[in-house]
Motif scaffolding. Structure first.
Motif, PDB file in Angstrom:
ATOM      1  N   HIS A 265       0.861  -1.309   0.063  1.00  0.00           N
ATOM      2  CA  HIS A 265       0.017  -0.010  -0.146  1.00  0.00           C
ATOM      3  C   HIS A 265       0.852   1.178   0.088  1.00  0.00           C
ATOM      4  O   HIS A 265       2.035   1.278   0.481  1.00  0.00           O
ATOM      5  CB  HIS A 265      -0.730   0.019   1.056  1.00  0.00           C
ATOM      6  CG  HIS A 265      -1.940  -1.080   0.992  1.00  0.00           C
ATOM      7  ND1 HIS A 265      -3.166  -0.938   0.509  1.00  0.00           N
ATOM      8  CD2 HIS A 265      -1.873  -2.270   1.535  1.00  0.00           C
ATOM      9  CE1 HIS A 265      -3.869  -1.936   0.443  1.00  0.00           C
ATOM     10  NE2 HIS A 265      -3.206  -3.124   0.831  1.00  0.00           N
ATOM     11  N   SER A 266       0.526   2.647  -0.461  1.00  0.00           N
ATOM     12  CA  SER A 266       1.158   3.578  -0.555  1.00  0.00           C
ATOM     13  C   SER A 266       1.323   4.425   0.398  1.00  0.00           C
ATOM     14  O   SER A 266       2.215   5.303   0.568  1.00  0.00           O
ATOM     15  CB  SER A 266       0.374   4.375  -1.891  1.00  0.00           C
ATOM     16  OG  SER A 266      -0.895   4.753  -1.454  1.00  0.00           O
ATOM     17  N   ARG A 267       0.284   4.453   1.612  1.00  0.00           N
ATOM     18  CA  ARG A 267       0.558   5.142   2.592  1.00  0.00           C
ATOM     19  C   ARG A 267       0.637   6.578   2.406  1.00  0.00           C
ATOM     20  O   ARG A 267       1.187   7.285   3.161  1.00  0.00           O
ATOM     21  CB  ARG A 267       1.788   4.540   3.736  1.00  0.00           C
ATOM     22  CG  ARG A 267       1.736   3.205   4.254  1.00  0.00           C
ATOM     23  CD  ARG A 267       3.083   2.557   4.408  1.00  0.00           C
ATOM     24  NE  ARG A 267       3.485   3.506   5.659  1.00  0.00           N
ATOM     25  CZ  ARG A 267       4.922   3.829   5.636  1.00  0.00           C
ATOM     26  NH1 ARG A 267       5.878   3.519   4.511  1.00  0.00           N
ATOM     27  NH2 ARG A 267       5.441   4.526   6.575  1.00  0.00           N
ATOM     28  N   ILE A 268      -0.331   6.990   1.523  1.00  0.00           N
ATOM     29  CA  ILE A 268      -0.089   8.357   0.996  1.00  0.00           C
ATOM     30  C   ILE A 268      -1.427   9.235   1.417  1.00  0.00           C
ATOM     31  O   ILE A 268      -1.674  10.399   1.205  1.00  0.00           O
ATOM     32  CB  ILE A 268      -0.046   8.375  -0.586  1.00  0.00           C
ATOM     33  CG1 ILE A 268       0.632   9.831  -0.893  1.00  0.00           C
ATOM     34  CG2 ILE A 268      -1.368   8.216  -1.214  1.00  0.00           C
ATOM     35  CD1 ILE A 268       2.128   9.760  -1.485  1.00  0.00           C
ATOM     36  N   ASN A 273      -5.072  13.804   1.910  1.00  0.00           N
ATOM     37  CA  ASN A 273      -6.109  14.384   2.479  1.00  0.00           C
ATOM     38  C   ASN A 273      -5.604  15.828   3.004  1.00  0.00           C
ATOM     39  O   ASN A 273      -6.746  17.070   3.138  1.00  0.00           O
ATOM     40  CB  ASN A 273      -6.721  13.606   3.619  1.00  0.00           C
ATOM     41  CG  ASN A 273      -7.207  12.321   2.830  1.00  0.00           C
ATOM     42  OD1 ASN A 273      -7.531  12.173   1.732  1.00  0.00           O
ATOM     43  ND2 ASN A 273      -7.760  11.446   3.693  1.00  0.00           N
ATOM     44  N   TYR A 365      -2.883   3.334  11.448  1.00  0.00           N
ATOM     45  CA  TYR A 365      -2.861   2.966  10.035  1.00  0.00           C
ATOM     46  C   TYR A 365      -3.581   1.581   9.923  1.00  0.00           C
ATOM     47  O   TYR A 365      -3.174   0.838  10.688  1.00  0.00           O
ATOM     48  CB  TYR A 365      -1.712   2.926   9.313  1.00  0.00           C
ATOM     49  CG  TYR A 365      -1.705   2.569   7.788  1.00  0.00           C
ATOM     50  CD1 TYR A 365      -2.191   3.426   6.797  1.00  0.00           C
ATOM     51  CD2 TYR A 365      -1.455   1.225   7.399  1.00  0.00           C
ATOM     52  CE1 TYR A 365      -2.400   3.065   5.322  1.00  0.00           C
ATOM     53  CE2 TYR A 365      -1.597   0.611   6.232  1.00  0.00           C
ATOM     54  CZ  TYR A 365      -2.167   1.507   5.176  1.00  0.00           C
ATOM     55  OH  TYR A 365      -2.120   1.144   3.965  1.00  0.00           O
ATOM     56  N   ASP A 399      -5.559   9.439   8.482  1.00  0.00           N
ATOM     57  CA  ASP A 399      -6.151  10.122   7.384  1.00  0.00           C
ATOM     58  C   ASP A 399      -7.618  10.472   7.538  1.00  0.00           C
ATOM     59  O   ASP A 399      -8.303  10.679   6.470  1.00  0.00           O
ATOM     60  CB  ASP A 399      -5.824   9.040   5.924  1.00  0.00           C
ATOM     61  CG  ASP A 399      -6.549   7.638   6.371  1.00  0.00           C
ATOM     62  OD1 ASP A 399      -7.335   7.478   7.147  1.00  0.00           O
ATOM     63  OD2 ASP A 399      -6.081   6.703   5.694  1.00  0.00           O
ATOM     64  N   ASN A 408     -17.127   6.003   4.239  1.00  0.00           N
ATOM     65  CA  ASN A 408     -16.792   4.628   4.397  1.00  0.00           C
ATOM     66  C   ASN A 408     -16.950   3.845   5.256  1.00  0.00           C
ATOM     67  O   ASN A 408     -17.407   2.803   5.257  1.00  0.00           O
ATOM     68  CB  ASN A 408     -15.116   4.686   4.215  1.00  0.00           C
ATOM     69  CG  ASN A 408     -14.536   4.846   3.082  1.00  0.00           C
ATOM     70  OD1 ASN A 408     -14.468   3.954   2.340  1.00  0.00           O
ATOM     71  ND2 ASN A 408     -13.611   5.943   2.554  1.00  0.00           N
TER      72      ASN A 408
END
Ligand code: FAD
Length: 511
Positions: A265-268, A273, A365, A399, A408
């Motif tokens: 995963h990109s963890r971005i 946001n 996370y 995030d 979500n």
């Protein structure tokens, strides 16, 4: 030009905004760390730290370019901790004649700023953040008159409108969706590159948060903070993702593993946001990386990632603005149970829950499938009040900002919106967990057992849920098969399952 005050909120750190294109003498910018933002829910300590650090470095960067910034730190004596009072004080002290702010992404701030503007005696203006690919109300327009909303239709329109992965009118690769090539279990087939990190020292910010006695959850390693919290870091994270992780992103997008928190995963999401990086920049980088290295990066990986960013992310924002404020009170199943205590400690014998929760507490996370199919799934099976579920998700993740959290959580995960975001509840028994992770092989419970000693709680709770909500669900075509399977079970099997579920629900905190 009139002497102008411009407000920048903590999640509006878009250095490339046209506001900052040139330095103007008559413009004063203001940013504020405020208790109203730190206290509306108990946030993860990494989340508060990330926001304050990112805000401070953003204002310092723009100051160094000559812009005039007023910055209120959380413990500054002049900080009244009120958006309205701070703004009014600056207007008075600096003889401000005009006030401007950037369109907030949260409904509560939108309302608050409109009210502040109504009270001001000077002219005011609201300006777009120049971050998203869609305008705030585009989706409301797109959904008008449609009975059934489908992200897929919106996503295809986005691809066409923005010419992303398109060959004229057709999708590149002749398909819109490559999901069937993606979504494998991770069995160590390829090594996972190390989690990228700047190891930023955030101790100064942490000290201020602690001095202000802000109530937070979770833990932090303040000398080695690993989230991207300024623009340079965000861009580096994006580059690292494209080079090292994108080649397997889609393949292992849904995988879960006891020893791997981040997989590919990109963890971005925090950087996105808070607007340190824009979705368009990210998508451009993904496509560039693919064009340069298509031997190693397949279209399936690229399409899988782009779908999340220009599809789901923009869609959730649009739904939020189309459906707020009612959305925040939706509770389709009328659930009213408390969130189990182990959501705050990770102390449970269910390995999938233990791993997903302890990781959330230590990292702020969890990836999408952990949020949806582990913690979200269990909260739904527990028939938890969506209010409690929302508070947990809004607090714990780095995030988490309401527009993307609530759609979500209340929508996709809890189906509390009765089917606005998703066409059916995301529910699974232990079967799915076993298929997509190695959690079950290391668990106290037996994923194959539905009743009796050490039966995995997900199994009986799953059938219990369908049984309890039959009236609301059985007409849903996507679920009808579940009821046919349930109806084929003998009365005694059904009774055993429901008794087991009842026992687990009564002893939820002991699981
Ligand atoms: P990747 O897996 O690398 O995905 C890339 C990007 O795609 C993400 O950074 C994100 O911006 C976007 N994306 C992926 N899925 C979604 C989605 N469903 N909705 C919106 N954007 C998406 N995301 C948040 O940004 N904030 C939240 O508060 C949030 N709460 C969630 C709560 C629940 C119950 C669930 C099921 C999902 C939630 N998500 C949320 C979506 C998703 O889990 C996170 O965006 C993702 O895990 C962030 O990690 P990443 O950057 O490594 O993502």
């Amino acid at each position: 030009m009139k002497k102008t005050l411009r407000l920048v909120l903590g999640d509006q750190l878009n250095e490339r905004h046209s506001w900052f294109a040139d330095v103007q003498e008559n413009i004063v910018y203001v940013m504020m760390e405020m208790r109203q933002e730190t206290d509306y829910v108990s946030h993860h300590i990494q989340k508060v730290t990330a926001f304050f650090y990112a805000m401070r470095s953003f204002s310092a960067e723009l100051k160094s370019k000559g812009h005039h910034f007023i910055y209120f730190k959380i413990d500054d004596s002049t900080n009244e901790q009120s958006l309205s009072t701070n703004i009014k004080n600056i207007i008075k002290e600096h003889n401000i004649e005009h006030f401007e702010y950037l369109l907030p992404d949260e409904y509560r701030l939108d309302q608050q700023l409109k009210a502040i503007c109504d009270e001001l005696a000077i002219s005011t203006e609201v300006v777009d953040t120049e971050h998203f690919l869609t305008k705030r109300n585009d989706i409301a327009e797109f959904l008008k008159g449609k009975k059934q909303f489908l992200m897929e239709n919106f996503y295809r329109k986005m691809r066409k409108d923005h010419g992303i992965l398109m060959n004229g009118k057709d999708p590149v690769g002749e398909k819109w969706n490559f999901d069937h090539e993606n979504r494998n279990k991770y069995k160590g087939e390829v090594p996972i590159p190390p989690a990228y990190s700047y190891k930023t020292d955030v101790t100064e910010v942490l000290k201020d948060i602690q001095k202000a006695d802000i109530k937070t959850i979770g833990t932090i390693d303040a000398e080695n903070f690993h989230w991207p919290i300024d623009r340079k870091q965000a861009l580096q994270f994006a580059r690292y993702f494209c080079r090292e992780l994108l080649p397997y992103f889609g393949t292992y997008q849904d995988a879960m593993h006891t020893e791997e928190k981040f997989l590919f995963h990109s963890r971005i999401s925090f950087a996105l946001n808070s607007k340190l990086i824009s979705p368009k920049e990210l998508v451009d980088k993904i496509i560039e990386a693919w064009e340069e290295d298509s031997d190693n990066i397949s279209l399936a990986q690229v399409e899988g990632y782009i779908r999340q960013v220009i599809g789901w992310r923009e869609y959730m924002r649009g739904i939020y603005w189309a459906k707020m404020p009612d959305y925040a009170n939706k509770n389709y199943f009328e659930h009213d149970r408390k969130l189990p205590d182990f959501y705050w400690t990770g102390k449970t014998k269910m390995k999938c829950m233990e791993k997903s929760i302890t990781q959330s507490l230590s990292e702020a996370y969890a990836h999408h499938i952990q949020r949806l199919m582990v913690t979200g799934n269990f909260a739904l099976l527990n028939m938890t009040d969506p209010e409690e579920v929302d508070k947990w998700y809004l607090g714990i993740y780095i995030d988490a900002i309401e527009w993307v959290e609530i759609t979500n959580t209340r929508g996709m995960s809890q189906y509390a919106d009765g089917g606005i975001v998703g066409s059916k509840p995301y529910l699974s028994s232990a079967n799915y967990m076993h298929k997509m992770s190695n959690y079950c092989s290391n668990c106290h419970y037996d994923h194959k057992k539905k009743t009796g000693d050490k039966a995995c709680p997900f199994n009986s709770l799953y059938w219990n849920f369908y049984d309890k909500h039959r009236e609301k669900l059985e007409k849903n075509q996507r679920i009808a098969m579940m009821y046919r399977t349930w109806d084929k079970k003998s009365t005694s099997e059904k009774e055993e399952l429901l008794d087991q579920a009842e026992y687990y629900l009564q002893h939820i905190n002991d699981l």
